[in-house]
Design a protein around this motif. Structure first.
Motif, PDB file in Angstrom:
ATOM      1  N   LEU A  97       3.854  -2.478   4.338  1.00  0.00           N
ATOM      2  CA  LEU A  97       2.466  -2.791   4.661  1.00  0.00           C
ATOM      3  C   LEU A  97       1.756  -3.279   3.392  1.00  0.00           C
ATOM      4  N   TRP A  98       1.245  -4.498   3.467  1.00  0.00           N
ATOM      5  CA  TRP A  98       0.463  -5.108   2.390  1.00  0.00           C
ATOM      6  C   TRP A  98      -0.984  -5.072   2.845  1.00  0.00           C
ATOM      7  N   GLY A  99      -1.856  -4.491   2.057  1.00  0.00           N
ATOM      8  CA  GLY A  99      -3.248  -4.365   2.472  1.00  0.00           C
ATOM      9  C   GLY A  99      -3.314  -3.481   3.700  1.00  0.00           C
ATOM     10  N   SER A 100      -4.310  -3.724   4.542  1.00  0.00           N
ATOM     11  CA  SER A 100      -4.499  -2.851   5.701  1.00  0.00           C
ATOM     12  C   SER A 100      -3.816  -3.339   6.965  1.00  0.00           C
ATOM     13  N   SER A 101      -3.327  -4.623   6.964  1.00  0.00           N
ATOM     14  CA  SER A 101      -2.835  -5.129   8.251  1.00  0.00           C
ATOM     15  C   SER A 101      -1.747  -6.199   8.162  1.00  0.00           C
ATOM     16  N   ILE A 102      -1.150  -6.393   6.997  1.00  0.00           N
ATOM     17  CA  ILE A 102      -0.093  -7.397   6.862  1.00  0.00           C
ATOM     18  C   ILE A 102       1.237  -6.690   6.649  1.00  0.00           C
ATOM     19  N   VAL A 161       4.476   1.577   7.989  1.00  0.00           N
ATOM     20  CA  VAL A 161       4.500   0.472   8.947  1.00  0.00           C
ATOM     21  C   VAL A 161       4.567   1.039  10.362  1.00  0.00           C
ATOM     22  N   ASP A 162       5.383   2.074  10.572  1.00  0.00           N
ATOM     23  CA  ASP A 162       5.487   2.686  11.900  1.00  0.00           C
ATOM     24  C   ASP A 162       4.144   3.242  12.357  1.00  0.00           C
ATOM     25  N   GLY A 163       3.416   3.864  11.449  1.00  0.00           N
ATOM     26  CA  GLY A 163       2.092   4.395  11.771  1.00  0.00           C
ATOM     27  C   GLY A 163       1.117   3.286  12.122  1.00  0.00           C
ATOM     28  N   PHE A 164       1.185   2.182  11.380  1.00  0.00           N
ATOM     29  CA  PHE A 164       0.339   1.026  11.661  1.00  0.00           C
ATOM     30  C   PHE A 164       0.635   0.479  13.056  1.00  0.00           C
ATOM     31  N   LEU A 165       1.933   0.323  13.373  1.00  0.00           N
ATOM     32  CA  LEU A 165       2.317  -0.198  14.691  1.00  0.00           C
ATOM     33  C   LEU A 165       1.894   0.747  15.807  1.00  0.00           C
ATOM     34  N   ALA A 166       2.048   2.050  15.586  1.00  0.00           N
ATOM     35  CA  ALA A 166       1.687   3.032  16.608  1.00  0.00           C
ATOM     36  C   ALA A 166       0.192   2.984  16.926  1.00  0.00           C
ATOM     37  N   ALA A 167      -0.612   2.563  15.946  1.00  0.00           N
ATOM     38  CA  ALA A 167      -2.066   2.508  16.147  1.00  0.00           C
ATOM     39  C   ALA A 167      -2.515   1.246  16.881  1.00  0.00           C
ATOM     40  N   LEU A 168      -1.599   0.284  17.095  1.00  0.00           N
ATOM     41  CA  LEU A 168      -1.971  -0.931  17.818  1.00  0.00           C
ATOM     42  C   LEU A 168      -2.210  -0.591  19.289  1.00  0.00           C
ATOM     43  N   ALA A 169      -3.377  -0.941  19.799  1.00  0.00           N
ATOM     44  CA  ALA A 169      -3.728  -0.615  21.187  1.00  0.00           C
ATOM     45  C   ALA A 169      -3.017  -1.506  22.190  1.00  0.00           C
ATOM     46  N   THR A 206       0.803  -1.226   0.000  1.00  0.00           N
ATOM     47  CA  THR A 206       0.000   0.000   0.000  1.00  0.00           C
ATOM     48  C   THR A 206       0.836   1.276   0.000  1.00  0.00           C
ATOM     49  N   GLY A 207       2.068   1.188   0.467  1.00  0.00           N
ATOM     50  CA  GLY A 207       2.861   2.402   0.625  1.00  0.00           C
ATOM     51  C   GLY A 207       2.573   3.110   1.939  1.00  0.00           C
ATOM     52  N   ASP A 208       1.603   2.595   2.718  1.00  0.00           N
ATOM     53  CA  ASP A 208       1.300   3.184   4.024  1.00  0.00           C
ATOM     54  C   ASP A 208       2.455   2.915   4.995  1.00  0.00           C
TER      55      ASP A 208
END
Length: 139
Positions: free
Chosen positions: A45-50, A12-20, A8-10
């Motif tokens: 990041l592949w898709g929204s969560s991989i 990875v750090d942002g995805f991890l930071a959003a993990l509760a 996705t180009g999103d």
């Protein structure tokens, strides 16, 4: 990982930071270290969560083909899902030593890294990367 799942180009750090869940975040950071070391590739990041590493092209005898990561994982609510390219029957000895886990088709589910032997997990990750590279279809 399904063919429809693409990088996705999103962040990875942002995805991890959003993990509760702090444990899932710490486990994810450790898995990133292990998978980066095994592949020599950065996390994407592949898709929204991989979170995947590397890229390989595959082609089945049926003619179906696509692209996927060499290896990846997703910190899901129930467990961390590791996407591996292994015939689990060939690794039954290692899996017996791994610790608490579940298996699915091509997936290894671990509730938390503290439940498993990290050296066995590293070995399985290395074997999976080697298998994925060996089965990559030529371009």
């Amino acid at each position: 990982m399904a063919t429809k799942t693409q990088p996705t180009g999103d962040s990875v750090d942002g995805f991890l930071a959003a993990l509760a869940d702090d444990t899932k975040r710490a486990d994810s950071e450790r898995l990133i270290e292990m998978m980066r070391a095994a592949t020599g590739e950065p996390p994407i990041l592949w898709g929204s969560s991989i979170i995947g590493f590397g890229n390989r092209h595959y082609r089945y005898a049926s003619g179906h083909e696509g692209n996927t990561a060499l290896i990846g994982f997703s910190p899901r609510a129930a467990a961390v899902t590791l996407y591996l390219s292994l015939n689990f029957e060939d690794h039954s000895d290692a899996l017996a030593r791994l610790g608490k886990h579940r298996l699915g088709r091509g997936c290894l589910y671990v509730k938390r890294l503290s439940d498993v032997d990290e050296s066995v997990l590293k070995s399985l990750i290395g074997s999976s990367v080697a298998a994925a590279r060996a089965m990559s279809a030529p371009d």
